[in-house]
Enzyme design. Sequence first.
Site, PDB file in Angstrom:
ATOM      1  N   GLN A 103       0.840  -1.193   0.000  1.00 50.99           N
ATOM      2  CA  GLN A 103       0.000   0.000   0.000  1.00 50.99           C
ATOM      3  C   GLN A 103       0.880   1.250   0.000  1.00 50.99           C
ATOM      4  O   GLN A 103       1.902   1.252   0.700  1.00 50.99           O
ATOM      5  CB  GLN A 103      -0.902   0.031   1.246  1.00 50.99           C
ATOM      6  CG  GLN A 103      -2.047   1.022   1.124  1.00 50.99           C
ATOM      7  CD  GLN A 103      -2.915   1.094   2.387  1.00 50.99           C
ATOM      8  OE1 GLN A 103      -2.577   0.550   3.428  1.00 50.99           O
ATOM      9  NE2 GLN A 103      -4.038   1.762   2.294  1.00 50.99           N
TER      10      GLN A 103
ATOM     11  N   HIS B 227      -7.463  -2.084  15.205  1.00 52.67           N
ATOM     12  CA  HIS B 227      -7.495  -1.287  13.977  1.00 52.67           C
ATOM     13  C   HIS B 227      -7.276  -2.165  12.739  1.00 52.67           C
ATOM     14  O   HIS B 227      -8.089  -2.153  11.802  1.00 52.67           O
ATOM     15  CB  HIS B 227      -6.426  -0.191  14.054  1.00 52.67           C
ATOM     16  CG  HIS B 227      -6.357   0.681  12.841  1.00 52.67           C
ATOM     17  ND1 HIS B 227      -7.011   1.892  12.751  1.00 52.67           N
ATOM     18  CD2 HIS B 227      -5.730   0.497  11.652  1.00 52.67           C
ATOM     19  CE1 HIS B 227      -6.776   2.417  11.559  1.00 52.67           C
ATOM     20  NE2 HIS B 227      -5.993   1.594  10.867  1.00 52.67           N
ATOM     21  N   GLU B 228      -6.214  -2.936  12.757  1.00 48.09           N
ATOM     22  CA  GLU B 228      -5.926  -3.758  11.562  1.00 48.09           C
ATOM     23  C   GLU B 228      -6.997  -4.823  11.361  1.00 48.09           C
ATOM     24  O   GLU B 228      -7.376  -5.129  10.223  1.00 48.09           O
ATOM     25  CB  GLU B 228      -4.530  -4.386  11.657  1.00 48.09           C
ATOM     26  CG  GLU B 228      -3.376  -3.396  11.866  1.00 48.09           C
ATOM     27  CD  GLU B 228      -3.384  -2.186  10.949  1.00 48.09           C
ATOM     28  OE1 GLU B 228      -3.933  -2.262   9.825  1.00 48.09           O
ATOM     29  OE2 GLU B 228      -2.857  -1.124  11.356  1.00 48.09           O
TER      30      GLU B 228
ATOM     31  N   GLU C 247      -9.794   4.426   6.122  1.00 51.49           N
ATOM     32  CA  GLU C 247      -9.193   4.685   7.437  1.00 51.49           C
ATOM     33  C   GLU C 247     -10.149   5.289   8.464  1.00 51.49           C
ATOM     34  O   GLU C 247     -10.093   4.938   9.631  1.00 51.49           O
ATOM     35  CB  GLU C 247      -7.939   5.546   7.285  1.00 51.49           C
ATOM     36  CG  GLU C 247      -6.815   4.870   6.484  1.00 51.49           C
ATOM     37  CD  GLU C 247      -6.297   3.553   7.081  1.00 51.49           C
ATOM     38  OE1 GLU C 247      -6.543   3.301   8.286  1.00 51.49           O
ATOM     39  OE2 GLU C 247      -5.655   2.781   6.340  1.00 51.49           O
TER      40      GLU C 247
ATOM     41  N   ASP D 198       0.817   8.727  -1.019  1.00 53.39           N
ATOM     42  CA  ASP D 198       1.322   8.766   0.346  1.00 53.39           C
ATOM     43  C   ASP D 198       1.147  10.158   0.977  1.00 53.39           C
ATOM     44  O   ASP D 198       1.075  10.286   2.201  1.00 53.39           O
ATOM     45  CB  ASP D 198       2.810   8.362   0.324  1.00 53.39           C
ATOM     46  CG  ASP D 198       3.274   7.868   1.678  1.00 53.39           C
ATOM     47  OD1 ASP D 198       2.506   7.128   2.326  1.00 53.39           O
ATOM     48  OD2 ASP D 198       4.394   8.211   2.079  1.00 53.39           O
TER      49      ASP D 198
ATOM     50  N   LYS E  11       5.562   7.060  11.917  1.00 47.08           N
ATOM     51  CA  LYS E  11       4.762   7.879  12.822  1.00 47.08           C
ATOM     52  C   LYS E  11       5.581   8.403  14.004  1.00 47.08           C
ATOM     53  O   LYS E  11       5.286   9.457  14.562  1.00 47.08           O
ATOM     54  CB  LYS E  11       3.596   7.031  13.321  1.00 47.08           C
ATOM     55  CG  LYS E  11       2.701   7.700  14.308  1.00 47.08           C
ATOM     56  CD  LYS E  11       1.716   6.724  14.923  1.00 47.08           C
ATOM     57  CE  LYS E  11       1.509   7.090  16.374  1.00 47.08           C
ATOM     58  NZ  LYS E  11       0.791   6.083  17.132  1.00 47.08           N
TER      59      LYS E  11
ATOM     60  N   GLU F  63      -2.881  -4.074   7.186  1.00 47.68           N
ATOM     61  CA  GLU F  63      -4.008  -5.014   7.238  1.00 47.68           C
ATOM     62  C   GLU F  63      -3.975  -6.081   6.148  1.00 47.68           C
ATOM     63  O   GLU F  63      -5.001  -6.357   5.524  1.00 47.68           O
ATOM     64  CB  GLU F  63      -5.317  -4.212   7.152  1.00 47.68           C
ATOM     65  CG  GLU F  63      -5.573  -3.465   5.816  1.00 47.68           C
ATOM     66  CD  GLU F  63      -4.997  -2.057   5.749  1.00 47.68           C
ATOM     67  OE1 GLU F  63      -3.991  -1.780   6.430  1.00 47.68           O
ATOM     68  OE2 GLU F  63      -5.556  -1.238   5.000  1.00 47.68           O
ATOM     69  N   ASN F  64      -2.823  -6.682   5.893  1.00 43.34           N
ATOM     70  CA  ASN F  64      -2.779  -7.700   4.854  1.00 43.34           C
ATOM     71  C   ASN F  64      -3.761  -8.821   5.207  1.00 43.34           C
ATOM     72  O   ASN F  64      -3.747  -9.317   6.335  1.00 43.34           O
ATOM     73  CB  ASN F  64      -1.349  -8.199   4.697  1.00 43.34           C
ATOM     74  CG  ASN F  64      -0.432  -7.083   4.223  1.00 43.34           C
ATOM     75  OD1 ASN F  64      -0.790  -6.327   3.315  1.00 43.34           O
ATOM     76  ND2 ASN F  64       0.719  -6.932   4.858  1.00 43.34           N
TER      77      ASN F  64
ATOM     78  N   GLY G 137       2.793   1.121  11.881  1.00 44.15           N
ATOM     79  CA  GLY G 137       2.393   0.412  13.092  1.00 44.15           C
ATOM     80  C   GLY G 137       1.858  -0.953  12.707  1.00 44.15           C
ATOM     81  O   GLY G 137       2.237  -1.976  13.267  1.00 44.15           O
ATOM     82  N   GLY G 138       0.980  -0.930  11.729  1.00 44.49           N
ATOM     83  CA  GLY G 138       0.389  -2.176  11.265  1.00 44.49           C
ATOM     84  C   GLY G 138      -0.068  -2.045   9.834  1.00 44.49           C
ATOM     85  O   GLY G 138      -0.231  -0.926   9.327  1.00 44.49           O
TER      86      GLY G 138
ATOM     87  N   HIS H 134     -10.002  -3.426   9.603  1.00 47.38           N
ATOM     88  CA  HIS H 134      -9.835  -3.309   8.153  1.00 47.38           C
ATOM     89  C   HIS H 134     -10.333  -4.553   7.409  1.00 47.38           C
ATOM     90  O   HIS H 134     -10.560  -4.490   6.199  1.00 47.38           O
ATOM     91  CB  HIS H 134      -8.361  -3.105   7.800  1.00 47.38           C
ATOM     92  CG  HIS H 134      -7.900  -1.676   7.791  1.00 47.38           C
ATOM     93  ND1 HIS H 134      -8.521  -0.691   7.039  1.00 47.38           N
ATOM     94  CD2 HIS H 134      -6.854  -1.066   8.413  1.00 47.38           C
ATOM     95  CE1 HIS H 134      -7.864   0.457   7.210  1.00 47.38           C
ATOM     96  NE2 HIS H 134      -6.855   0.257   8.046  1.00 47.38           N
TER      97      HIS H 134
ATOM     98  N   TYR I 265      -7.960   9.591   8.766  1.00 56.32           N
ATOM     99  CA  TYR I 265      -8.121   8.764   9.960  1.00 56.32           C
ATOM    100  C   TYR I 265      -9.063   9.430  10.971  1.00 56.32           C
ATOM    101  O   TYR I 265     -10.120   8.909  11.310  1.00 56.32           O
ATOM    102  CB  TYR I 265      -6.771   8.543  10.649  1.00 56.32           C
ATOM    103  CG  TYR I 265      -5.843   7.585   9.927  1.00 56.32           C
ATOM    104  CD1 TYR I 265      -5.732   6.265  10.331  1.00 56.32           C
ATOM    105  CD2 TYR I 265      -5.069   8.008   8.848  1.00 56.32           C
ATOM    106  CE1 TYR I 265      -4.871   5.371   9.699  1.00 56.32           C
ATOM    107  CE2 TYR I 265      -4.206   7.128   8.210  1.00 56.32           C
ATOM    108  CZ  TYR I 265      -4.114   5.808   8.629  1.00 56.32           C
ATOM    109  OH  TYR I 265      -3.278   4.939   7.988  1.00 56.32           O
TER     110      TYR I 265
ATOM    111  N   ARG J  48       9.582   3.148  12.382  1.00 60.68           N
ATOM    112  CA  ARG J  48       8.151   3.435  12.251  1.00 60.68           C
ATOM    113  C   ARG J  48       7.944   4.932  12.031  1.00 60.68           C
ATOM    114  O   ARG J  48       8.224   5.753  12.901  1.00 60.68           O
ATOM    115  CB  ARG J  48       7.432   2.960  13.517  1.00 60.68           C
ATOM    116  CG  ARG J  48       5.950   3.118  13.480  1.00 60.68           C
ATOM    117  CD  ARG J  48       5.330   2.485  14.713  1.00 60.68           C
ATOM    118  NE  ARG J  48       3.927   2.793  14.810  1.00 60.68           N
ATOM    119  CZ  ARG J  48       3.181   2.530  15.875  1.00 60.68           C
ATOM    120  NH1 ARG J  48       3.739   1.936  16.919  1.00 60.68           N
ATOM    121  NH2 ARG J  48       1.900   2.837  15.901  1.00 60.68           N
TER     122      ARG J  48
END
Length: 628
Positions: free
Chosen positions: A164, A318-319, A341, A399, A581, A294-295, A291-292, A322, A407, A579
């Site tokens: 993604q 969260h993931e 999101e 991006d 963030k 969602e595959n 952080g994560g 998704h 979000y 990460r």
Amino acid sequence: MNYKALLFSAGAALSLIACKNNTPETAEETKTEEMKYVEDSHTFARPNEAVVTHLALDIEVDFALKKIKGAATWNIKTSSEADQVVFDVYDLDIQSVQSNGKPLAYTLGDFVEHHGKPLTIKISPETEQLTIVYETGADARALQWLDPEQTAGKQHPFLFTQSQAILARSWVPTQDSPGIRFTYEAKVKVPENMLALMSAENPQEKNETGVYTFKMEQPIPSYLLALAVGDVVFDPISERTGVYAEPGIIEKAVYEFADVEKMVVAAEDLYGPYAWERYDLIVLPPSFPFGGMENPRLTFATPTILAGDRSLVSLVAHELAHSWSGNLVTNATWDDFWLNEGFTVYFEHRIMEEVYGRDYSEMLAGLTRAELLEEAVAIQKENPNDTKLKLELDGRNPDDGVTSIPYNKGYFFLRNIEETVGREAFDAFLEGYFAVHKFQVMDTERFLDYLGDSLISPEQYVSIEVDKWIYAPGIPDNLPEVHSNRFKEVDAEVVAFDVNGHIPSEEKTKAWTTHEWLHFINSLPRQMDAEKLAALDKAYQLSNSGNSEILAAWFQPTLRSNYQPVYPKVEDFLIRVGRRKFLTPTYMAMVESDKKDMALRIYEKARPNYHAVSRETLDDKLAYSKEG
Ligand code: BES
Ligand code: ZN
């Protein structure tokens, strides 16, 4: 210009065709059905002419050369006049294209920044399948190849993908648009002693051959294609959930994620059955840029959520969420990213409320609200249009749209609707929304139509100020309030500390969770007396916190107030963790407090450990160029 808006205003009938599950039942249907896909400016694919339906991937992962090589065999569905099929590729070395053993002519078009190149292959309307033989290039942005030192075990290398938003095309030639779904199978060869995992039905053990096979029978868009290869082991959590991690951290991971099954149950109770059978997680090395992710069937997660006390597991909620919002009902284009999101943050908070109570989830909502208000101001200054829910990313890197807006503004928009119509009605609406649109795409306009048709009255549409929330910049005045008594108590401590340096007592803080601490730290003035910070640090050892969220939050007031004892901690953290963030605000705190030289010195050391997406953001923010 806005072809999409036109398409959708043309009426519900047309948009239904456009967004229908695009897998035909029969070959006959293939040729006759009028295909209509939403326009997506971030793909070269022309799905209305020829579109992929199934992928058979046969690849080998070569750690020595840092390359993936192999073949992608695609089933395609063609319109009656099709004479070409167009794929997206980014720095792929295309070696041959053939169909039924016969070579097909192809061309690679001009390179476009962020997009890569169109791979245009000559076909006839009868072409049903073709095979592209290829190798990944040096600039395969989805891939991060880790040396053994960058892993927990330090013995084996590691590879993971991050597809993604539009990076899948850098490791598989694909039609890389969220509106194009396909099923897949894969055969992946990796070195001995390594396990390969995908966003698919996964093995739970290593085998001697190093060859693993995969199947994903539910259609997914290519941003959900994923692969991880490393020395990882599996441990179950429940019948249908479990965790993969390097042997040295598996135990910690199993402890941290003990509530995952409860979360899946809560999510299903809220919005309907989980559509992907198993739900597993893999804990990646710390350079994972998010952080994560969602595959499907296998969430990719950062090890920075392993706090030891389960305090950061809202990321798992969260993931998991998704699996409905995003993976089942998918944003049509990256301009509609808030549909992925914003819904997911809303759903995440609801899962957390079910499992841990309203008191707890209101703290999370409080943090979300504060983050939104702070970040919106900064985005407003830089690019006011990026504060709209409906983004305008044409000609830009998708991006750029990954900010607090989709979000958190998205979350509060949905919360506003919930508070207007009542929870019962809103929950029924959402359950229906997922059931009706599963395995389809959704765009903002169609969502608003659906909202108006099946939930809110024209008067409510006006009172909520729907159009303002979606199409106007800024944060509307009717931003919902959050009610947290626990945070109110923290607020009193913030004032006492700020005004006269009063350190919150042990008595008070012993009941504080991570979230109260985050609220406390985030509420401090960005710049304050370094001696006050020193006293607080002495009492609570914040500079040595093992909780990544608390530590990263603590870096803000301390760096900005030139509190020097924190500097070595900052450096260690930035070298170890990738990460984004955490990275962006930490580097910016240095830059904005006259320590750009310190930021650059650390960045120079840390950069080789970062994934391309983190590097791209930071190169830009720090005006860094490799050439010096
Ligand atoms: N899908 C996103 C990550 C993403 C978004 C990757 C856009 C690439 C482009 C994932 O679900 C996400 O939102 N991760 C957050 C988790 C957080 C909001 C709980 C993250 O990584 O911080
Ligand atoms: Zn997300």
